[in-house]
Design a protein around this motif. Structure first.
Motif, PDB file in Angstrom:
ATOM      1  N   ALA A 214       0.830  -1.210   0.000  1.00 20.23           N
ATOM      2  CA  ALA A 214       0.000   0.000   0.000  1.00 20.23           C
ATOM      3  C   ALA A 214       0.860   1.255   0.000  1.00 20.23           C
ATOM      4  CB  ALA A 214      -0.932  -0.007   1.205  1.00 20.23           C
ATOM      5  N   VAL A 215       2.051   1.173   0.613  1.00 14.55           N
ATOM      6  CA  VAL A 215       2.943   2.334   0.687  1.00 14.55           C
ATOM      7  C   VAL A 215       3.961   2.341  -0.459  1.00 14.55           C
ATOM      8  CG1 VAL A 215       4.737   3.458   2.074  1.00 14.55           C
ATOM      9  CG2 VAL A 215       2.698   2.524   3.180  1.00 14.55           C
ATOM     10  N   LEU A 216       4.543   1.171  -0.740  1.00 10.63           N
ATOM     11  CA  LEU A 216       5.630   1.088  -1.717  1.00 10.63           C
ATOM     12  C   LEU A 216       5.140   0.868  -3.142  1.00 10.63           C
ATOM     13  CD1 LEU A 216       8.019  -1.229   0.359  1.00 10.63           C
ATOM     14  CD2 LEU A 216       8.210   1.247   0.060  1.00 10.63           C
ATOM     15  N   GLY A 217       3.934   0.345  -3.286  1.00 10.59           N
ATOM     16  CA  GLY A 217       3.388   0.086  -4.606  1.00 10.59           C
ATOM     17  C   GLY A 217       3.859  -1.212  -5.231  1.00 10.59           C
ATOM     18  N   ASP A 218       4.869  -1.832  -4.652  1.00  6.00           N
ATOM     19  CA  ASP A 218       5.440  -3.057  -5.214  1.00  6.00           C
ATOM     20  C   ASP A 218       6.209  -3.769  -4.109  1.00  6.00           C
ATOM     21  OD1 ASP A 218       6.208  -5.002  -7.032  1.00  6.00           O
ATOM     22  OD2 ASP A 218       7.875  -3.840  -7.839  1.00  6.00           O
ATOM     23  N   LEU A 219       6.344  -5.084  -4.231  1.00  3.25           N
ATOM     24  CA  LEU A 219       7.097  -5.841  -3.231  1.00  3.25           C
ATOM     25  C   LEU A 219       7.447  -7.219  -3.777  1.00  3.25           C
ATOM     26  CD1 LEU A 219       8.093  -5.669  -0.223  1.00  3.25           C
ATOM     27  CD2 LEU A 219       6.048  -6.985   0.372  1.00  3.25           C
ATOM     28  N   VAL A 220       8.720  -7.566  -3.686  1.00  2.98           N
ATOM     29  CA  VAL A 220       9.182  -8.911  -3.997  1.00  2.98           C
ATOM     30  C   VAL A 220       9.415  -9.634  -2.684  1.00  2.98           C
ATOM     31  CG1 VAL A 220      11.004 -10.303  -5.048  1.00  2.98           C
ATOM     32  CG2 VAL A 220      10.320  -8.136  -6.104  1.00  2.98           C
ATOM     33  N   VAL A 221       8.883 -10.833  -2.547  1.00  4.66           N
ATOM     34  CA  VAL A 221       9.095 -11.623  -1.332  1.00  4.66           C
ATOM     35  C   VAL A 221      10.286 -12.539  -1.558  1.00  4.66           C
ATOM     36  CG1 VAL A 221       8.100 -13.293   0.263  1.00  4.66           C
ATOM     37  CG2 VAL A 221       6.652 -11.518  -0.743  1.00  4.66           C
ATOM     38  N   ASP A 222      11.337 -12.355  -0.781  1.00  9.04           N
ATOM     39  CA  ASP A 222      12.534 -13.181  -0.919  1.00  9.04           C
ATOM     40  C   ASP A 222      12.183 -14.648  -0.693  1.00  9.04           C
ATOM     41  OD1 ASP A 222      15.747 -12.590  -0.882  1.00  9.04           O
ATOM     42  OD2 ASP A 222      15.253 -14.447   0.184  1.00  9.04           O
ATOM     43  N   LYS A 223      12.821 -15.533  -1.434  1.00 10.07           N
ATOM     44  CA  LYS A 223      12.502 -16.962  -1.329  1.00 10.07           C
ATOM     45  C   LYS A 223      12.782 -17.518   0.067  1.00 10.07           C
ATOM     46  CE  LYS A 223      16.956 -18.654  -3.159  1.00 10.07           C
ATOM     47  NZ  LYS A 223      17.574 -19.486  -4.227  1.00 10.07           N
ATOM     48  N   ALA A 224      13.672 -16.856   0.816  1.00  7.72           N
ATOM     49  CA  ALA A 224      13.980 -17.319   2.171  1.00  7.72           C
ATOM     50  C   ALA A 224      12.810 -17.137   3.122  1.00  7.72           C
ATOM     51  CB  ALA A 224      15.198 -16.580   2.714  1.00  7.72           C
ATOM     52  N   VAL A 225      11.840 -16.295   2.750  1.00  8.54           N
ATOM     53  CA  VAL A 225      10.676 -16.058   3.601  1.00  8.54           C
ATOM     54  C   VAL A 225       9.798 -17.291   3.665  1.00  8.54           C
ATOM     55  CG1 VAL A 225       8.519 -14.737   3.820  1.00  8.54           C
ATOM     56  CG2 VAL A 225      10.674 -13.562   3.277  1.00  8.54           C
ATOM     57  N   THR A 226       9.659 -17.996   2.558  1.00  6.41           N
ATOM     58  CA  THR A 226       8.713 -19.105   2.478  1.00  6.41           C
ATOM     59  C   THR A 226       9.348 -20.470   2.254  1.00  6.41           C
ATOM     60  OG1 THR A 226       8.440 -18.667   0.113  1.00  6.41           O
ATOM     61  CG2 THR A 226       6.875 -17.605   1.608  1.00  6.41           C
ATOM     62  N   ALA A 227      10.665 -20.523   2.034  1.00  7.56           N
ATOM     63  CA  ALA A 227      11.298 -21.814   1.736  1.00  7.56           C
ATOM     64  C   ALA A 227      12.683 -21.887   2.358  1.00  7.56           C
ATOM     65  CB  ALA A 227      11.391 -22.015   0.222  1.00  7.56           C
ATOM     66  N   GLN A 228      13.158 -23.109   2.538  1.00  8.86           N
ATOM     67  CA  GLN A 228      14.509 -23.311   3.039  1.00  8.86           C
ATOM     68  C   GLN A 228      15.499 -22.982   1.936  1.00  8.86           C
ATOM     69  OE1 GLN A 228      15.275 -27.299   4.370  1.00  8.86           O
ATOM     70  NE2 GLN A 228      17.163 -26.760   5.425  1.00  8.86           N
ATOM     71  N   ILE A 229      16.538 -22.236   2.263  1.00 10.31           N
ATOM     72  CA  ILE A 229      17.523 -21.871   1.256  1.00 10.31           C
ATOM     73  C   ILE A 229      18.827 -22.602   1.508  1.00 10.31           C
ATOM     74  CG2 ILE A 229      16.478 -19.626   0.830  1.00 10.31           C
ATOM     75  CD1 ILE A 229      18.653 -18.366   2.515  1.00 10.31           C
ATOM     76  N   ASP A 230      19.675 -22.631   0.492  1.00 11.87           N
ATOM     77  CA  ASP A 230      20.932 -23.356   0.564  1.00 11.87           C
ATOM     78  C   ASP A 230      21.816 -22.817   1.688  1.00 11.87           C
ATOM     79  OD1 ASP A 230      22.778 -25.331  -1.085  1.00 11.87           O
ATOM     80  OD2 ASP A 230      24.007 -23.595  -0.554  1.00 11.87           O
ATOM     81  N   LYS A 231      22.498 -23.724   2.359  1.00 14.37           N
ATOM     82  CA  LYS A 231      23.312 -23.332   3.509  1.00 14.37           C
ATOM     83  C   LYS A 231      24.458 -22.402   3.128  1.00 14.37           C
ATOM     84  CE  LYS A 231      26.400 -27.368   3.359  1.00 14.37           C
ATOM     85  NZ  LYS A 231      26.941 -28.498   4.127  1.00 14.37           N
ATOM     86  N   ASP A 232      24.875 -22.445   1.856  1.00 16.39           N
ATOM     87  CA  ASP A 232      25.981 -21.604   1.416  1.00 16.39           C
ATOM     88  C   ASP A 232      25.515 -20.261   0.852  1.00 16.39           C
ATOM     89  OD1 ASP A 232      27.899 -23.588   2.065  1.00 16.39           O
ATOM     90  OD2 ASP A 232      27.489 -24.616   0.178  1.00 16.39           O
ATOM     91  N   ALA A 233      24.192 -20.052   0.795  1.00 10.84           N
ATOM     92  CA  ALA A 233      23.669 -18.810   0.231  1.00 10.84           C
ATOM     93  C   ALA A 233      24.046 -17.617   1.100  1.00 10.84           C
ATOM     94  CB  ALA A 233      22.154 -18.895   0.086  1.00 10.84           C
ATOM     95  N   VAL A 234      24.328 -16.496   0.441  1.00 12.28           N
ATOM     96  CA  VAL A 234      24.633 -15.260   1.152  1.00 12.28           C
ATOM     97  C   VAL A 234      23.309 -14.548   1.445  1.00 12.28           C
ATOM     98  CG1 VAL A 234      25.787 -13.020   1.033  1.00 12.28           C
ATOM     99  CG2 VAL A 234      26.866 -15.035   0.014  1.00 12.28           C
ATOM    100  N   VAL A 235      23.061 -14.222   2.707  1.00 11.00           N
ATOM    101  CA  VAL A 235      21.799 -13.581   3.086  1.00 11.00           C
ATOM    102  C   VAL A 235      22.067 -12.174   3.610  1.00 11.00           C
ATOM    103  CG1 VAL A 235      20.652 -15.760   3.572  1.00 11.00           C
ATOM    104  CG2 VAL A 235      21.876 -14.592   5.408  1.00 11.00           C
ATOM    105  N   LYS A 236      21.030 -11.332   3.562  1.00  8.29           N
ATOM    106  CA  LYS A 236      21.171  -9.928   3.932  1.00  8.29           C
ATOM    107  C   LYS A 236      20.641  -9.607   5.327  1.00  8.29           C
ATOM    108  CE  LYS A 236      21.066  -7.969  -0.728  1.00  8.29           C
ATOM    109  NZ  LYS A 236      20.434  -6.949  -1.600  1.00  8.29           N
ATOM    110  N   ALA A 237      19.976 -10.558   5.966  1.00  7.76           N
ATOM    111  CA  ALA A 237      19.367 -10.266   7.263  1.00  7.76           C
ATOM    112  C   ALA A 237      19.455 -11.494   8.167  1.00  7.76           C
ATOM    113  CB  ALA A 237      17.911  -9.848   7.073  1.00  7.76           C
TER     114      ALA A 237
END
Length: 209
Positions: A67-90
């Motif tokens: 509603a505020v940004l007009g757009d939003l991508v949901v990172d795959k880490a939010v809903t699925a397990q990601i690779d242990k070697d993946a670099v994450v931002k949070a």
């Protein structure tokens, strides 16, 4: 700004008592401002790319962000397990996190099948001499045959479920529960924050029926 007060891997503290359990002797003092109003950590959004990216859902829902940004991508880490070697931002985007000491498993599917499956697993746990626990809702909690039963609130109230999640995980530790099963919950609104934390707490152990 300051770093979070939670110990990596453990259920996040939502009141001063939890903070004392994790941090006593490690920090100089605790300011008790009462229990957390939301119950799950802050929402994290990455604004360094062309499109806003949700890194961690929290008290501010995706619908509110759009509603505020007009757009939003949901990172795959939010809903699925990601690779242990993946670099994450949070923090908290991969690995087992928010976890109780007992073995936690999510059971998802039609409610009757979920109830039957959890009770069967509880019976197996009892035969092994394990102390068992169930996390469910007001609508279903009395249907389970566990040593320790905790409701997160009504299934109709996403805010209550998110608010009580970490508190209930810590109660399972207080009761020294060894084998824990939980229902899954809706992934709409604040429910997305709940279902982002719960699989990580379970080490992505999920039974789908």
């Amino acid at each position: 700004a300051a770093p979070s007060g939670n110990t990596s891997g453990r259920p996040s503290p939502t009141c001063a008592r939890h903070m004392m359990e994790d941090m006593m002797g490690k920090i100089d003092g605790i300011v008790d401002g009462g229990p957390c109003r939301v119950g799950v950590e802050s929402t994290i959004v990455d604004l360094t790319e062309d499109r806003p990216r949700l890194l961690r859902p929290g008290g501010i829902t995706p619908e509110q962000l759009i509603a505020v940004l007009g757009d939003l991508v949901v990172d795959k880490a939010v809903t699925a397990q990601i690779d242990k070697d993946a670099v994450v931002k949070a923090p908290g985007m991969k690995y087992r996190h928010y976890a109780p000491k007992g073995n936690l498993t999510i059971v998802e599917g039609p409610q009757e099948k979920v109830t039957a499956c959890i009770n069967e697993k509880l019976s197996e746990g009892h035969k092994q001499g394990l102390k068992t626990g169930v996390i469910a809702t007001d609508e279903t909690i009395e249907q389970y045959q566990a040593d320790v039963k905790r409701s997160l609130g009504s299934r109709k109230n996403e805010e209550a479920i998110a608010h009580h999640l970490f508190e209930v995980l810590r109660q399972m530790d207080d009761e020294e529960v060894q084998l824990i099963f939980t229902e899954s919950f809706a992934e709409t609104g604040l429910g997305q924050a709940t279902m982002n934390r719960l699989p990580k707490a379970a080490g992505h152990q999920v039974i789908s029926l």
